[in-house]
Design a protein around this motif. Structure first.
Motif, mmCIF file in Angstrom:
data_model
loop_
_atom_site.group_PDB
_atom_site.id
_atom_site.type_symbol
_atom_site.label_atom_id
_atom_site.label_comp_id
_atom_site.label_asym_id
_atom_site.label_seq_id
_atom_site.Cartn_x
_atom_site.Cartn_y
_atom_site.Cartn_z
ATOM 1 N N TYR A 177 0.850 -1.200 0.000
ATOM 2 C CA TYR A 177 0.000 0.000 0.000
ATOM 3 C C TYR A 177 0.885 1.249 0.000
ATOM 4 O O TYR A 177 2.043 1.197 0.396
ATOM 5 N N ALA A 181 -0.487 9.238 1.671
ATOM 6 C CA ALA A 181 -0.998 9.959 0.497
ATOM 7 C C ALA A 181 -0.551 11.411 0.632
ATOM 8 O O ALA A 181 -0.643 11.994 1.715
ATOM 9 N N ASP A 239 3.507 8.385 -2.347
ATOM 10 C CA ASP A 239 3.282 7.903 -3.704
ATOM 11 C C ASP A 239 4.342 8.529 -4.629
ATOM 12 O O ASP A 239 4.515 9.745 -4.612
ATOM 13 N N MET A 253 -7.450 8.889 -1.910
ATOM 14 C CA MET A 253 -6.647 7.662 -1.858
ATOM 15 C C MET A 253 -6.764 6.977 -0.487
ATOM 16 O O MET A 253 -6.737 5.758 -0.390
ATOM 17 N N ASN A 256 -10.425 5.511 -0.378
ATOM 18 C CA ASN A 256 -10.697 4.266 -1.120
ATOM 19 C C ASN A 256 -9.727 3.132 -0.796
ATOM 20 O O ASN A 256 -9.769 2.072 -1.422
ATOM 21 N N GLU A 258 -6.421 2.947 -1.107
ATOM 22 C CA GLU A 258 -5.188 2.833 -1.877
ATOM 23 C C GLU A 258 -3.990 3.233 -0.993
ATOM 24 O O GLU A 258 -2.892 2.714 -1.118
ATOM 25 N N ALA A 259 -4.246 4.175 -0.111
ATOM 26 C CA ALA A 259 -3.209 4.655 0.806
ATOM 27 C C ALA A 259 -3.703 4.491 2.242
ATOM 28 O O ALA A 259 -4.911 4.434 2.498
#
Ligand code: GAL
Length: 418
Positions: A177, A181, A239, A253, A256, A258-259
């Protein structure tokens, strides 16, 4: 006409104090264009229209307001300023010194602003002895936003200290992961991260000395070298494409999954809310690592420009009144992610993040630990701020970086801008 506007406003549930039927126009410059921000502005617009005034939207995209301030200068020097503009901190004093701002002393006196506004807000919105702006909210900037699912999946605890942060970030990275973010598209976002690290490393007293008093013995010190060292370590966990992100894409991010985390002011909460996410369940708020019990503040305010049209001038006063109305303070701040600027309100409808924010604000205002945000323009002049933005952002973005040199550069750049 007056009667029908009044009943319309009452029908909309407006508080009596904000229902004054003038038909003026208010043109309002702001930079609230992200999902959560736009919802908050809409509330202000509805309130103004329910008063019988016309709202003219003057939105200039770009969090932090840099572009908005540039456009404002052009409009003002050409003799055509808006009625009100989102202006913060020392910039308000500068516009006041230049003689552009109208005073709101009558409204402030009639509505007893002094009784419910915190001291820091009063200092910001007064130029000499005049009220020239109205504050809307208090944002806490030193927050860490975390996605609990990602933490559970990786099997690490949400960090409390900087050491915890780096240990957790390493594991999160190994699990595939993005640990942190980050929207590095604009310098203020790098400085948001930097000031959180600075507060953790320096503590509130030296933070204040460095960024408010501009004390060279802290700016160019081994402690500041340590701030830059820890700040740069964070780059390993963002990122790789961070420079193309804005703050709200970074929040998305985390939202959802992602981070795992973002360090950002609580306008991020407005984004989570607009995304249908619930605090304490879908996302967690804790103080930025190492800053528990401390509060970096950002206060949004609208400053009012001198106008010649009498109806528009009255509409300005209506706007000022509406902003501090208790009902408006509740609905606006629920959407914006901030807490009310009025210290005399119950927070029953607010979430735990907001309640913690208010408790920490009141406690630090009384007992120490309350510091102004550099990234948000609350700590110093726009000149010194620009110098800090440059040094900090260049350091973070450079391929290789030398923390010792950065501290020297910071001190030199601040001195030149003082
Ligand atoms: C800040 C402003 C906040 C917030 C953020 C991102 O400068 O004070 O209210 O919305 O920018 O746009």
């Amino acid at each position: 006409m007056k009667h029908s506007l009044l009943s319309l406003a009452c029908g909309l549930g407006m508080a009596a104090s904000s229902v004054i039927a003038h038909a003026g126009e208010v043109e309002v410059l702001h930079w609230w264009t992200s999902g959560g921000e736009a919802k908050s502005v809409q509330l202000l617009k509805d309130t103004i229209e329910a008063q019988g005034n016309q709202w003219k939207d003057f939105a200039i995209a770009g969090g932090g307001g840099e572009s908005a301030m540039t456009v404002l200068k052009t409009r003002a020097v050409s003799g055509n300023p808006p009625s009100a503009a989102q202006i913060k901190g020392d910039d308000i004093q500068e516009w006041g010194r230049l003689g552009f701002l109208a005073d709101l002393n009558n409204v402030a006196e009639q509505d007893h602003w002094q009784q419910f506004l915190p001291k820091v807000a009063q200092q910001i919105i007064m130029h000499e002895d005049d009220y020239v702006a109205v504050p809307v909210n208090i944002h806490r900037v030193n927050w860490l936003w975390a996605n609990p699912k990602v933490f559970a999946e990786v099997g690490v605890a949400i960090p409390v200290t900087l050491d915890d942060f780096f240990a957790a970030a390493e594991k999160i990275k190994q699990a595939g992961y993005i640990p942190l973010a980050h929207g590095g598209g604009q310098p203020w976002q790098n400085v948001t991260l930097f000031e959180a690290v600075a507060l953790a490393v320096l503590g509130p007293e030296d933070y204040q000395k460095a960024f408010v008093e501009l004390d060279m013995s802290i700016l160019n010190s081994p402690k500041m070298v340590e701030v830059f060292t820890q700040f740069r370590r964070m780059k390993e966990y963002v990122d790789p494409k961070y420079r193309g992100n804005s703050w709200n894409t970074a929040t998305a991010m985390v939202s959802n999954g992602e981070a795992a985390m973002q360090i950002m002011g609580d306008w991020a909460k407005g984004e989570f809310a607009a995304d249908g996410k619930v605090a304490g369940q879908d996302y967690i708020c804790v103080a930025a690592p190492g800053t528990h019990g401390q509060f970096t503040y950002n206060i949004d305010s609208f400053a009012f420009f001198k106008l010649s049209d009498e109806e528009n001038r009255k509409a300005q006063e209506d706007l000022a009144r509406a902003i501090l109305d208790e009902g408006f303070q509740t609905s606006f701040n629920l959407n914006k992610g901030s807490i009310p600027i009025r210290m005399d309100m119950a927070l029953d409808s607010f979430d735990q993040c907001a309640k913690d924010s208010m408790a920490t604000f009141k406690d630090t205002a009384e007992n120490g630990g309350l510091v102004p945000s550099v990234s948000q323009g609350l700590a110093t002049t726009s000149y010194v701020q620009a110098a800090i933005f440059d040094v900090v952002s260049n350091f973070f973005n450079a391929k290789t970086a030398d923390p010792k040199q950065a501290a020297h550069r910071l001190a030199r750049a601040v001195k030149a801008a003082m």
